[in-house]
Design a protein around this motif. Structure first.
Motif, PDB file in Angstrom:
ATOM      1  N   PRO A 156      54.136   6.073  57.351  1.00 50.11           N
ATOM      2  CA  PRO A 156      53.864   6.754  58.624  1.00 50.11           C
ATOM      3  C   PRO A 156      53.411   8.194  58.389  1.00 50.11           C
ATOM      4  O   PRO A 156      53.953   8.893  57.535  1.00 50.11           O
ATOM      5  N   GLU A 157      52.400   8.608  59.144  1.00 49.31           N
ATOM      6  CA  GLU A 157      51.858   9.953  58.994  1.00 49.31           C
ATOM      7  C   GLU A 157      52.123  10.804  60.233  1.00 49.31           C
ATOM      8  O   GLU A 157      52.497  11.946  60.140  1.00 49.31           O
ATOM      9  N   ARG A 158      51.888  10.229  61.423  1.00 49.83           N
ATOM     10  CA  ARG A 158      52.162  10.958  62.675  1.00 49.83           C
ATOM     11  C   ARG A 158      52.263   9.955  63.816  1.00 49.83           C
ATOM     12  O   ARG A 158      51.816   8.824  63.705  1.00 49.83           O
ATOM     13  N   VAL A 159      52.842  10.396  64.919  1.00 45.79           N
ATOM     14  CA  VAL A 159      53.032   9.551  66.098  1.00 45.79           C
ATOM     15  C   VAL A 159      52.214  10.126  67.249  1.00 45.79           C
ATOM     16  O   VAL A 159      52.220  11.340  67.473  1.00 45.79           O
ATOM     17  N   VAL A 160      51.526   9.256  67.971  1.00 44.65           N
ATOM     18  CA  VAL A 160      50.787   9.646  69.170  1.00 44.65           C
ATOM     19  C   VAL A 160      51.348   8.821  70.315  1.00 44.65           C
ATOM     20  O   VAL A 160      51.360   7.595  70.249  1.00 44.65           O
ATOM     21  N   ASN A 161      51.832   9.480  71.351  1.00 43.92           N
ATOM     22  CA  ASN A 161      52.369   8.777  72.516  1.00 43.92           C
ATOM     23  C   ASN A 161      51.330   8.779  73.630  1.00 43.92           C
ATOM     24  O   ASN A 161      50.786   9.830  73.959  1.00 43.92           O
ATOM     25  N   ALA A 162      51.061   7.605  74.174  1.00 41.17           N
ATOM     26  CA  ALA A 162      50.137   7.483  75.300  1.00 41.17           C
ATOM     27  C   ALA A 162      50.936   7.014  76.509  1.00 41.17           C
ATOM     28  O   ALA A 162      51.756   6.111  76.405  1.00 41.17           O
ATOM     29  N   GLU A 163      50.706   7.642  77.629  1.00 43.92           N
ATOM     30  CA  GLU A 163      51.402   7.292  78.863  1.00 43.92           C
ATOM     31  C   GLU A 163      50.645   6.205  79.614  1.00 43.92           C
ATOM     32  O   GLU A 163      49.433   6.070  79.480  1.00 43.92           O
ATOM     33  N   ALA A 164      51.364   5.453  80.414  1.00 47.01           N
ATOM     34  CA  ALA A 164      50.749   4.389  81.229  1.00 47.01           C
ATOM     35  C   ALA A 164      49.635   4.982  82.089  1.00 47.01           C
ATOM     36  O   ALA A 164      49.785   6.061  82.665  1.00 47.01           O
ATOM     37  N   GLY A 165      48.534   4.268  82.144  1.00 49.58           N
ATOM     38  CA  GLY A 165      47.402   4.700  82.955  1.00 49.58           C
ATOM     39  C   GLY A 165      46.521   5.729  82.289  1.00 49.58           C
ATOM     40  O   GLY A 165      45.542   6.184  82.868  1.00 49.58           O
ATOM     41  N   GLU A 166      46.853   6.114  81.060  1.00 54.44           N
ATOM     42  CA  GLU A 166      46.060   7.108  80.359  1.00 54.44           C
ATOM     43  C   GLU A 166      45.214   6.467  79.271  1.00 54.44           C
ATOM     44  O   GLU A 166      45.456   5.345  78.852  1.00 54.44           O
ATOM     45  N   PHE A 167      44.262   7.219  78.817  1.00 51.74           N
ATOM     46  CA  PHE A 167      43.325   6.802  77.784  1.00 51.74           C
ATOM     47  C   PHE A 167      43.642   7.572  76.508  1.00 51.74           C
ATOM     48  O   PHE A 167      43.993   8.746  76.556  1.00 51.74           O
ATOM     49  N   HIS A 168      43.526   6.917  75.375  1.00 55.55           N
ATOM     50  CA  HIS A 168      43.573   7.641  74.100  1.00 55.55           C
ATOM     51  C   HIS A 168      42.614   6.978  73.129  1.00 55.55           C
ATOM     52  O   HIS A 168      42.262   5.814  73.282  1.00 55.55           O
ATOM     53  N   ALA A 169      42.176   7.740  72.154  1.00 49.44           N
ATOM     54  CA  ALA A 169      41.176   7.250  71.199  1.00 49.44           C
ATOM     55  C   ALA A 169      41.724   7.330  69.789  1.00 49.44           C
ATOM     56  O   ALA A 169      42.514   8.210  69.469  1.00 49.44           O
ATOM     57  N   VAL A 170      41.286   6.397  68.965  1.00 50.23           N
ATOM     58  CA  VAL A 170      41.615   6.381  67.541  1.00 50.23           C
ATOM     59  C   VAL A 170      40.290   6.312  66.797  1.00 50.23           C
ATOM     60  O   VAL A 170      39.448   5.465  67.094  1.00 50.23           O
ATOM     61  N   GLN A 171      40.102   7.213  65.850  1.00 51.87           N
ATOM     62  CA  GLN A 171      38.863   7.251  65.086  1.00 51.87           C
ATOM     63  C   GLN A 171      38.704   5.987  64.253  1.00 51.87           C
ATOM     64  O   GLN A 171      39.691   5.416  63.779  1.00 51.87           O
ATOM     65  N   ALA A 172      37.471   5.576  64.059  1.00 48.45           N
ATOM     66  CA  ALA A 172      37.176   4.408  63.226  1.00 48.45           C
ATOM     67  C   ALA A 172      37.738   4.601  61.833  1.00 48.45           C
ATOM     68  O   ALA A 172      37.644   5.685  61.256  1.00 48.45           O
ATOM     69  N   GLY A 173      38.342   3.557  61.306  1.00 52.51           N
ATOM     70  CA  GLY A 173      38.871   3.592  59.957  1.00 52.51           C
ATOM     71  C   GLY A 173      40.261   4.180  59.831  1.00 52.51           C
ATOM     72  O   GLY A 173      40.831   4.186  58.749  1.00 52.51           O
ATOM     73  N   GLU A 174      40.829   4.687  60.921  1.00 52.91           N
ATOM     74  CA  GLU A 174      42.172   5.268  60.867  1.00 52.91           C
ATOM     75  C   GLU A 174      43.208   4.157  61.063  1.00 52.91           C
ATOM     76  O   GLU A 174      43.186   3.441  62.057  1.00 52.91           O
ATOM     77  N   VAL A 175      44.106   4.021  60.090  1.00 51.17           N
ATOM     78  CA  VAL A 175      45.134   2.981  60.165  1.00 51.17           C
ATOM     79  C   VAL A 175      46.144   3.388  61.235  1.00 51.17           C
ATOM     80  O   VAL A 175      46.691   4.485  61.189  1.00 51.17           O
ATOM     81  N   HIS A 176      46.360   2.503  62.202  1.00 46.09           N
ATOM     82  CA  HIS A 176      47.269   2.827  63.299  1.00 46.09           C
ATOM     83  C   HIS A 176      47.990   1.580  63.781  1.00 46.09           C
ATOM     84  O   HIS A 176      47.581   0.452  63.501  1.00 46.09           O
ATOM     85  N   GLU A 177      49.063   1.812  64.489  1.00 41.79           N
ATOM     86  CA  GLU A 177      49.861   0.739  65.084  1.00 41.79           C
ATOM     87  C   GLU A 177      50.002   1.059  66.558  1.00 41.79           C
ATOM     88  O   GLU A 177      50.258   2.207  66.929  1.00 41.79           O
ATOM     89  N   THR A 178      49.802   0.073  67.393  1.00 40.98           N
ATOM     90  CA  THR A 178      49.933   0.261  68.830  1.00 40.98           C
ATOM     91  C   THR A 178      51.108  -0.573  69.322  1.00 40.98           C
ATOM     92  O   THR A 178      51.077  -1.798  69.210  1.00 40.98           O
ATOM     93  N   LEU A 179      52.134   0.089  69.841  1.00 40.71           N
ATOM     94  CA  LEU A 179      53.306  -0.603  70.381  1.00 40.71           C
ATOM     95  C   LEU A 179      53.140  -0.699  71.890  1.00 40.71           C
ATOM     96  O   LEU A 179      52.977   0.319  72.562  1.00 40.71           O
ATOM     97  N   ILE A 180      53.183  -1.909  72.404  1.00 38.57           N
ATOM     98  CA  ILE A 180      52.955  -2.153  73.832  1.00 38.57           C
ATOM     99  C   ILE A 180      54.095  -3.003  74.359  1.00 38.57           C
ATOM    100  O   ILE A 180      54.404  -4.055  73.788  1.00 38.57           O
ATOM    101  N   VAL A 181      54.714  -2.569  75.452  1.00 43.15           N
ATOM    102  CA  VAL A 181      55.781  -3.369  76.038  1.00 43.15           C
ATOM    103  C   VAL A 181      55.185  -4.655  76.587  1.00 43.15           C
ATOM    104  O   VAL A 181      54.033  -4.692  77.024  1.00 43.15           O
ATOM    105  N   SER A 182      55.960  -5.731  76.560  1.00 46.90           N
ATOM    106  CA  SER A 182      55.420  -7.057  76.873  1.00 46.90           C
ATOM    107  C   SER A 182      54.893  -7.187  78.299  1.00 46.90           C
ATOM    108  O   SER A 182      53.978  -7.958  78.541  1.00 46.90           O
ATOM    109  N   GLU A 183      55.435  -6.430  79.246  1.00 45.32           N
ATOM    110  CA  GLU A 183      54.974  -6.574  80.632  1.00 45.32           C
ATOM    111  C   GLU A 183      53.804  -5.643  80.971  1.00 45.32           C
ATOM    112  O   GLU A 183      53.340  -5.607  82.103  1.00 45.32           O
ATOM    113  N   ALA A 184      53.300  -4.905  79.989  1.00 42.27           N
ATOM    114  CA  ALA A 184      52.203  -3.971  80.236  1.00 42.27           C
ATOM    115  C   ALA A 184      50.852  -4.666  80.118  1.00 42.27           C
ATOM    116  O   ALA A 184      50.686  -5.600  79.339  1.00 42.27           O
TER     117      ALA A 184
END
Length: 123
Positions: free
Chosen positions: A39-67
């Motif tokens: 792990p290098e850093r954490v980015v939190n995105a709020e419901a209804g918001e947009f966020h971007a991840v640069q191409a080639g950047e290894v990332h994990e997206t955690l999404i609650v099942s009802e979202a």
């Protein structure tokens, strides 16, 4: 966000790794292996918001099942012809069929993306 790490690095976790070749077939995983990420850093995105991840950047997206979440992959020059998929579970040797958007659906998504980016940039 993660960084690729040696298997003995502090905080490194083992993952199953497969390659996806966007230029040949966007849905088939190949070249299975084991890799290590730290792990290098954490980015939190709020419901209804947009966020971007640069191409080639290894990332994990955690999404609650009802979202409801939409992922938009924009491929434009310069582009990555392939990417690595990392998973803490064994990756299936199977194809995943992604839904293809109609021209109108694609245009609507791109219009919304342009609007969100302009709002984020304050223009």
């Amino acid at each position: 966000m993660y960084e690729v790490a040696p298997n003995d690095a502090d905080g490194a976790r083992e993952f199953q790794v497969a390659r996806i070749d966007y230029a040949r077939d966007r849905n088939t995983l190949t070249d299975y292996a084991v890799g290590h990420l730290r792990p290098e850093r954490v980015v939190n995105a709020e419901a209804g918001e947009f966020h971007a991840v640069q191409a080639g950047e290894v990332h994990e997206t955690l999404i609650v099942s009802e979202a409801y979440v939409a992922t938009l992959l924009i491929v434009s020059p310069p582009r990555l012809d392939e990417a690595l998929i990392y998973s803490d579970k064994l990756l299936p040797a199977a194809e995943h069929v992604r839904r293809v958007l109609s021209r109108d659906e694609r245009d609507a998504v791109l219009d919304e993306l342009q609007y969100k980016l302009s709002m984020e940039a304050g223009t």
